[in-house]
Design an enzyme around this catalytic site. Structure first.
Site, short mmCIF file in Angstrom:
data_model
loop_
_atom_site.label_atom_id
_atom_site.label_comp_id
_atom_site.label_asym_id
_atom_site.label_seq_id
_atom_site.Cartn_x
_atom_site.Cartn_y
_atom_site.Cartn_z
N GLY A 11 -24.27 5.70 -39.83
CA GLY A 11 -22.84 5.49 -40.05
C GLY A 11 -22.01 5.87 -38.84
O GLY A 11 -22.54 6.24 -37.78
N PHE A 12 -20.73 5.78 -39.02
CA PHE A 12 -19.76 5.97 -37.93
C PHE A 12 -19.83 7.40 -37.35
O PHE A 12 -20.18 7.60 -36.17
CB PHE A 12 -18.37 5.64 -38.50
N THR A 95 -25.15 9.59 -54.86
CA THR A 95 -25.52 9.87 -53.46
C THR A 95 -25.24 11.34 -53.13
O THR A 95 -26.03 12.00 -52.45
CB THR A 95 -24.76 8.94 -52.51
N TYR A 148 -15.58 9.81 -56.13
CA TYR A 148 -15.90 10.28 -54.77
C TYR A 148 -15.48 11.74 -54.61
O TYR A 148 -16.30 12.60 -54.26
CB TYR A 148 -15.16 9.37 -53.78
N1 LIG Z 1 -14.58 8.63 -41.78
C1 LIG Z 1 -13.71 9.42 -42.41
O1 LIG Z 1 -12.49 9.35 -42.18
C2 LIG Z 1 -14.17 10.44 -43.41
C3 LIG Z 1 -13.20 11.16 -44.13
C4 LIG Z 1 -13.61 12.09 -45.06
C5 LIG Z 1 -14.96 12.34 -45.24
N2 LIG Z 1 -15.88 11.63 -44.55
C6 LIG Z 1 -17.30 11.91 -44.81
O2 LIG Z 1 -18.03 11.90 -43.58
C7 LIG Z 1 -19.32 11.34 -43.80
C8 LIG Z 1 -19.58 10.21 -42.82
O3 LIG Z 1 -18.60 9.20 -42.99
P1 LIG Z 1 -18.51 7.90 -42.04
O4 LIG Z 1 -17.10 7.63 -41.79
O5 LIG Z 1 -19.45 8.03 -40.93
O6 LIG Z 1 -18.99 6.79 -43.07
P2 LIG Z 1 -20.09 5.64 -42.88
O7 LIG Z 1 -20.02 4.77 -44.08
O8 LIG Z 1 -19.94 4.99 -41.55
O9 LIG Z 1 -21.44 6.45 -42.93
C9 LIG Z 1 -22.06 6.82 -44.14
C10 LIG Z 1 -23.51 6.38 -44.06
O10 LIG Z 1 -24.16 6.84 -45.23
C11 LIG Z 1 -25.14 5.86 -45.55
N3 LIG Z 1 -25.53 6.02 -46.95
C12 LIG Z 1 -24.78 5.79 -48.05
N4 LIG Z 1 -25.48 6.04 -49.17
C13 LIG Z 1 -26.72 6.44 -48.74
C14 LIG Z 1 -27.88 6.84 -49.42
N5 LIG Z 1 -27.95 6.87 -50.76
N6 LIG Z 1 -28.96 7.19 -48.68
C15 LIG Z 1 -28.92 7.16 -47.33
N7 LIG Z 1 -27.84 6.78 -46.63
C16 LIG Z 1 -26.75 6.43 -47.34
C17 LIG Z 1 -24.47 4.53 -45.26
O11 LIG Z 1 -25.43 3.50 -45.07
C18 LIG Z 1 -23.69 4.86 -43.99
O12 LIG Z 1 -24.41 4.50 -42.82
C19 LIG Z 1 -19.36 10.90 -45.27
O13 LIG Z 1 -20.01 11.88 -46.02
C20 LIG Z 1 -17.91 10.83 -45.66
O14 LIG Z 1 -17.72 11.07 -47.05
C21 LIG Z 1 -15.53 10.68 -43.63
#
Ligand SMILES: NC(=O)c1ccc[n+]([C@@H]2O[C@H](COP(=O)([O-])OP(=O)(O)OC[C@H]3O[C@@H](n4cnc5c(N)ncnc54)[C@H](O)[C@@H]3O)[C@@H](O)[C@H]2O)c1
Length: 321
Positions: A11-12, A95, A148
């Protein structure tokens, strides 16, 4: 040199974290259920210090074996985006619950864990800025978007209990709107959406009346914050906001982006009911207090919003990744 496991590593935020861990000479295993050809974020694939495992955190035997092998564990796997959460609340919650169940059963005191929580856990709390110790008011269970926040909050609760009961070193970071190059545009995140509309030369769409405010943290700042928490044992067993305190209304954000890309572009206001599924509830203000993380680690964000926007714009135009 540590052996690091990153769930959600394709992910990101995960991909930026992995890049940093590899450049700090750590070994990294990424576990993500995204298929290999969707894992464009993983650009250091040739490094012998990096391994990609395609699989779900809900595959307990796989996940437990990876946990056992790691010194540091970064729990980032999640379903993101209000729309995707509303469409799949059970998968969203599972998840988190599956990850934490296996961490509770398997982690040991010679490991260190980072859990990626979210500003969503502040729910409807009508306070600004948000401090970690605030009482929380979440929405009613009938509204699916809260799957969530509830599952993230349950995970926080279980992890802090694990720290207290079994002395497992761990830390929780609540991210507030992390943005930057390589962010997935499909989830409806506001900055990538507005920037890509501006690049295409189409009107910028703002949902609601645009007076809702947010703040935006550059992903490099977010990674610095995670590492400063992981590298500081006095942070263990605590929750920290990770974000940027520069508050802006979405209407003003759209204006900034218009001026940056093309001042002649229009901005269109769209009522929520025209775009969001049933169960959507807007939160008017969500800005972090960052005093706690600064006090414990010295970390503070470096990027101003204008620099973050420029970085995102350059990446979307393909000039930098
Ligand atoms: N980006 C934001 O602004 C933000 C804000 C608050 C919290 N977060 C938290 O930060 C973390 C990363 O977020 P992100 O922005 O990189 O999101 P993202 O969607 O880019 O990355 C999340 C990754 O988790 C993977 N994933 C989902 N379910 C899965 C599973 N069951 N098994 C294995 N992989 C799985 C997805 O394929 C994805 O690549 C997350 O936990 C998110 O809740 C992000």
């Amino acid at each position: 040199m540590a052996k690091c496991l990153v769930t959600g590593g394709a992910g990101f935020i995960g991909s930026h974290l992995i890049s940093r861990l590899l450049s700090d000479n750590h070994h990294v295993v990424a576990l993500d259920h995204a298929p290999w050809n969707n894992s464009n974020n993983l650009f250091n694939l040739n490094s012998s210090a990096f391994k990609y495992v395609q699989g779900s955190v809900s595959n307990s035997s796989l996940f437990r074996s990876l946990i056992t092998d790691a010194d540091q564990i970064y729990l980032l796997a999640a379903t993101l985006g209000v729309r995707r959460v509303i469409e799949n609340p059970i998968g969203t919650a599972n998840t988190q619950v599956d990850q934490i169940r296996d961490i509770c059963a398997t982690a040991s005191s010679n490991q260190k864990i980072f859990y990626a929580s979210t500003s969503e856990v502040y729910g409807k709390t009508n306070v600004s800025p948000l401090t970690e110790g605030l009482p929380l008011v979440l929405g009613e269970p009938g509204k699916a978007r809260w799957a969530y926040a509830c599952s993230k909050l349950l995970s926080e609760y279980l992890l802090l209990s694990l720290y207290r009961d079994k002395n497992i070193p761990l830390v929780v970071g609540r991210f507030f709107n992390v943005v930057g190059p390589r962010q997935n545009q499909a989830y409806g995140a506001v900055i990538p959406n507005l920037l890509s509309q501006a690049i295409k030369g189409i009107p910028l769409t703002v949902f609601g009346d645009g007076t809702q405010t947010r703040s935006f943290c550059h992903v490099e700042d977010a990674v610095d914050a995670m590492l400063s928490l992981m590298n500081n044992d006095s942070c263990n067993g605590q929750v920290y906001n990770i974000g940027n305190a520069e508050e802006i209304s979405i209407r003003n954000l759209a204006d900034k982006i218009r001026l940056l890309v093309d001042p002649l572009l229009e901005t269109k206001m769209i009522p929520y009911e025209d775009v969001m599924p049933t169960g959507f509830e807007e939160i008017l203000h969500r800005v972090p207090s960052l005093g706690k993380i600064k006090q414990y680690t010295g970390w503070s964000s470096k990027y101003k919003l204008d620099e973050t926007l420029l970085d995102c714009l350059r990446a979307l135009k393909g000039n930098s990744v």
